[in-house]
Design an enzyme around this catalytic site. Sequence first.
Site, PDB file in Angstrom:
ATOM      1  N   ASP A 140    -108.659  -5.735  43.127  1.00 25.75           N
ATOM      2  CA  ASP A 140    -108.591  -6.198  41.735  1.00 25.75           C
ATOM      3  C   ASP A 140    -107.606  -7.372  41.671  1.00 25.75           C
ATOM      4  OD1 ASP A 140    -109.158  -4.930  38.715  1.00 25.75           O
ATOM      5  OD2 ASP A 140    -107.265  -6.048  38.839  1.00 25.75           O
ATOM      6  N   HIS A 187    -105.382  -7.959  39.588  1.00 32.59           N
ATOM      7  CA  HIS A 187    -104.044  -7.526  39.146  1.00 32.59           C
ATOM      8  C   HIS A 187    -103.453  -6.549  40.156  1.00 32.59           C
ATOM      9  CE1 HIS A 187    -106.371  -8.512  35.430  1.00 32.59           C
ATOM     10  NE2 HIS A 187    -105.268  -9.191  35.159  1.00 32.59           N
ATOM     11  N   ASP A 205    -112.311  -8.907  38.840  1.00 29.30           N
ATOM     12  CA  ASP A 205    -111.731  -9.927  37.970  1.00 29.30           C
ATOM     13  C   ASP A 205    -111.058 -11.069  38.734  1.00 29.30           C
ATOM     14  OD1 ASP A 205    -109.900  -8.038  38.777  1.00 29.30           O
ATOM     15  OD2 ASP A 205    -109.191  -7.518  36.774  1.00 29.30           O
ATOM     16  N   HIS A 220    -103.469   0.790  36.929  1.00 28.48           N
ATOM     17  CA  HIS A 220    -102.176   0.437  36.316  1.00 28.48           C
ATOM     18  C   HIS A 220    -101.411   1.659  35.816  1.00 28.48           C
ATOM     19  CE1 HIS A 220    -102.879  -3.749  36.721  1.00 28.48           C
ATOM     20  NE2 HIS A 220    -103.908  -3.780  35.893  1.00 28.48           N
TER      21      HIS A 220
HETATM   22 ZN   LIG Z   1    -107.617  -6.290  36.902  1.00 26.75          ZN
END
Ligand SMILES: [Zn+2]
Length: 309
Positions: free
Chosen positions: A162, A164, A245, A125
């Site tokens: 992931d 996200h 996740d 991120h």
């Molecule tokens: Zn994540």
Amino acid sequence: MKTGLITSDTYQNHDTGPGHPEQIARVSVINENFKKLKNKNILWKKPSIISEDIIKGAHDSKYIELVKNSFPSKGFSSLDGDTIISPGSKNATFDAAGSIIAAIDGVQNKEFKNAFCSVRPPGHHCNQNKAAGFCILNNVAIGANYLISKYKYKRVAIIDFDVHHGNGTQDIFYNNKNVLFISTHQYPYYPGTGSEQEKGKFGNIFNIPLPAGTNSEEYLNAFEFALKKIKEFKPEFVLISAGFDGHEADPLAQLKLTTEDYYEITKRILEASKKFCNGKIVSILEGGYDLEALKDSSKRHVDALLEFN
Ligand SMILES: [Zn+2]
């Protein structure tokens, strides 16, 4: 051949405070599990000491300075609302980035065929100049730039599974034709980016947004597109942003992947890329917040690295 497992004890001192999902136990459950398994084909290795020059491949000098000066001498501080740091976070941050360098050098020097970096803080991120979502340095982006600058690769693929969107990685390589970036993620969701319309200046970015509730079969069907793009790009080296996740047990998101899916996804990446990169793959831990699911899924991920290397 062997699979490298790059990790460090310094992650034990990256304290994010009580109740934070990106907790110390994440890396310890993974490492304790691999220690218990005593697989002779896993070669344990410590991170390299990373130079500022290498970090500069992915981050602005000003930002590196800011990070270096932000670690508190006691208690907690933060780099963004979610990204909590403590005195021990400094060594952990630079070790997490140094681990992808140790992994890449190990693959290049034929110490091992491929590698998994068991690290925290995660990285995907964080962009050129901003920490976000538990991430302080973008480990995988530092690795990709290192492959290009040190080893002169012209085609590096980063596959981010992931849950996200890997927005920081996308930002860093948005105008870089040497890097293919593919991200599968729950969408719409944190951090808000990751639509199919975000393609990169050279058409080198491919986002595969998935609705909450996506199950194994739906995920693997969607992942076919990623495999097609890998084959078209013909990567000389593959990096994986391995977040676990998307697991159905994960408390932070709502995809419905199972432990076994992480074996399958990894195997398919290896099969799709082998012809081009000869199995040269380095994977690095991103998210994964249910400890049991994280332990088992990372094991199945490494099983595929061991088996198809
Ligand atoms: Zn994540």
